[in-house]
Design an enzyme around this catalytic site. Structure first.
Site, mmCIF file in Angstrom:
data_model
loop_
_atom_site.group_PDB
_atom_site.id
_atom_site.type_symbol
_atom_site.label_atom_id
_atom_site.label_comp_id
_atom_site.label_asym_id
_atom_site.label_seq_id
_atom_site.Cartn_x
_atom_site.Cartn_y
_atom_site.Cartn_z
ATOM 1 N N ASP A 1 2.724 1.636 -4.944
ATOM 2 C CA ASP A 1 3.138 2.239 -6.220
ATOM 3 C C ASP A 1 2.406 3.535 -6.534
ATOM 4 O O ASP A 1 2.110 3.837 -7.688
ATOM 5 C CB ASP A 1 2.961 1.236 -7.364
ATOM 6 C CG ASP A 1 3.633 -0.077 -7.047
ATOM 7 O OD1 ASP A 1 4.792 -0.031 -6.610
ATOM 8 O OD2 ASP A 1 3.003 -1.136 -7.214
ATOM 9 N N ASN B 1 10.667 -6.153 -0.955
ATOM 10 C CA ASN B 1 9.456 -6.194 -1.798
ATOM 11 C C ASN B 1 9.121 -4.810 -2.345
ATOM 12 O O ASN B 1 8.533 -4.678 -3.412
ATOM 13 C CB ASN B 1 8.260 -6.775 -1.027
ATOM 14 C CG ASN B 1 8.007 -6.100 0.320
ATOM 15 O OD1 ASN B 1 8.830 -5.344 0.812
ATOM 16 N ND2 ASN B 1 6.868 -6.394 0.905
ATOM 17 N N HIS C 1 11.277 1.704 -4.622
ATOM 18 C CA HIS C 1 11.049 3.153 -4.605
ATOM 19 C C HIS C 1 11.880 3.819 -5.706
ATOM 20 O O HIS C 1 13.101 3.831 -5.645
ATOM 21 C CB HIS C 1 11.387 3.726 -3.236
ATOM 22 C CG HIS C 1 10.385 3.343 -2.193
ATOM 23 N ND1 HIS C 1 10.364 3.859 -0.938
ATOM 24 C CD2 HIS C 1 9.341 2.482 -2.247
ATOM 25 C CE1 HIS C 1 9.354 3.346 -0.253
ATOM 26 N NE2 HIS C 1 8.720 2.486 -1.028
#
Ligand code: IMP
Ligand code: MG
Length: 338
Positions: free
Chosen positions: A13, A46, A49
């Protein structure tokens, strides 16, 4: 072949999507690069973006950012694919005007997440996974009992032989490798976080494991934020109201799971270690605007937490501690503020 690799230096992230999009745009802060291929080399559903493209916010999970720029977008052999979710994402992107049928390619030997893998992750789990079946799929891959993309009928139109595609599909391929997650989530446990890791390779090595010759790598761009975040079961966020504030202002919510990300000050020792091990030559520090709004600047370094009076001092310290050996450090903002 010329390869540029973008990787997350911490726990994911870090706004790698923004950096990839900037690189893929014709005019960008990195100069005049032109890529023919964008490739994902790890992770699966998972990953989340978030991309701002032509004034729109778009969230992808498995399809590489190349799709936004009409270039070949490859899902490499190191990825884990949920077929149903892949087609949902294709539809979502097609509806937004991006030509998935033309540009998306899938390495035939990437692995498939099955319903059994998803079922295994129902309920709470010890490490706080995203429940996308990643761990069970990886386990079956390494137990040599997994299913590969080439064996899934619906995927046939997308499936390629990665070797043929990379070495004979383009002349003078300029490749952008879009990393997923972050270095300290790598299954190889580079930061003593075992078992709080994902089940693929988030380091620079992932590219080499996806048919990228090591001597084609011209640049490794490492990405972090002005502060750290982490999602998972490990206790990460220290006491203090300020971290909730950073979470809120920085909109630190998982793109896949909608979980709040835990927040802490940026740890320069961790970033330095990630730069060294991955051979990073360019560093991007994102989300500077968030700390500016908070008006507090702190960094961990040498195991100690230090406060700085101004953003300028904060930047100077980062440059002094991390700059040696780097070609460039870019301080940047939240994706929506670019
Ligand atoms: P898994 O990848 O779903 O098995 O989850 C393992 C750990 O990695 C958990 O702590 C997740 O929150 C974390 N994780 C997986 N993917 C991402 C991501 O894209 N960003 C941040 N954390 C992630
Ligand atoms: Mg993400």
């Amino acid at each position: 072949m010329n390869t540029t690799i973008v990787i997350g230096l911490v726990f994911g992230d870090e706004a790698k999507g923004k950096v990839c999009n900037a690189l893929l745009s014709k005019k960008n802060i990195f100069g005049n690069n032109k890529y023919d291929i964008c490739m994902r080399v790890s992770g699966g559903s998972n990953a989340g973006h978030t991309t701002y493209h032509n004034g729109r916010k778009l969230i992808t999970h498995i399809i590489p950012a190349g799709i936004f720029h009409n270039i070949k977008s490859i899902i490499g052999n190191g990825c884990y694919i949920n077929v149903k979710k892949f087609f949902e994402e294709v539809e979502y992107l097609q509806n937004n005007g991006y030509d998935c049928r033309k540009y998306i390619k899938i390495a035939g030997n990437s692995h498939i997440i099955t319903q059994e893998h998803l079922d295994e992750e129902i309920g709470e789990n010890k490490i706080g996974t995203t429940k996308q079946g990643i761990g069970p799929c990886a386990r079956d891959k390494y137990a040599r009992t997994g299913i590969q993309a080439k064996d899934v009928l619906e995927l046939k139109p997308f499936v390629i032989d990665l070797y043929e595609e990379l070495f004979y599909g383009n002349n003078n391929s300029n490749i952008l490798v879009e990393g997923a997650q972050g270095f300290y989530l790598d299954i190889e446990d580079y930061g003593y976080n075992y078992p709080y890791l994902t089940s693929s390779h988030c380091s620079v090595a992932a590219a080499v494991m996806n048919y990228i010759p090591y001597n084609s790598i011209k640049s490794v761009i490492g990405v972090c934020k002005a502060y750290d975040t982490y999602v998972g079961a490990k206790k990460f966020q220290p006491e203090g109201e300020i971290f909730n504030k950073i979470q809120e202002i920085g909109n630190e919510i998982g793109a896949t799971t909608k979980r709040k990300r835990q927040v802490d000050w940026l740890d320069l020792d961790l970033v330095k270690r990630a730069i060294d091990i991955n051979g990073v030559n360019m560093l991007v520090v994102n989300k500077m605007d968030v700390l500016r709004e908070i008006g507090v600047w702190k960094l961990y370094g040498g195991g100690f937490l230090e406060e700085y009076k101004t953003e300028k001092q904060f930047k100077e310290v980062i440059k002094n501690v991390l700059g040696k050996g780097l070609d460039k450090i870019i301080f940047s903002y939240s994706p929506e503020k670019l």
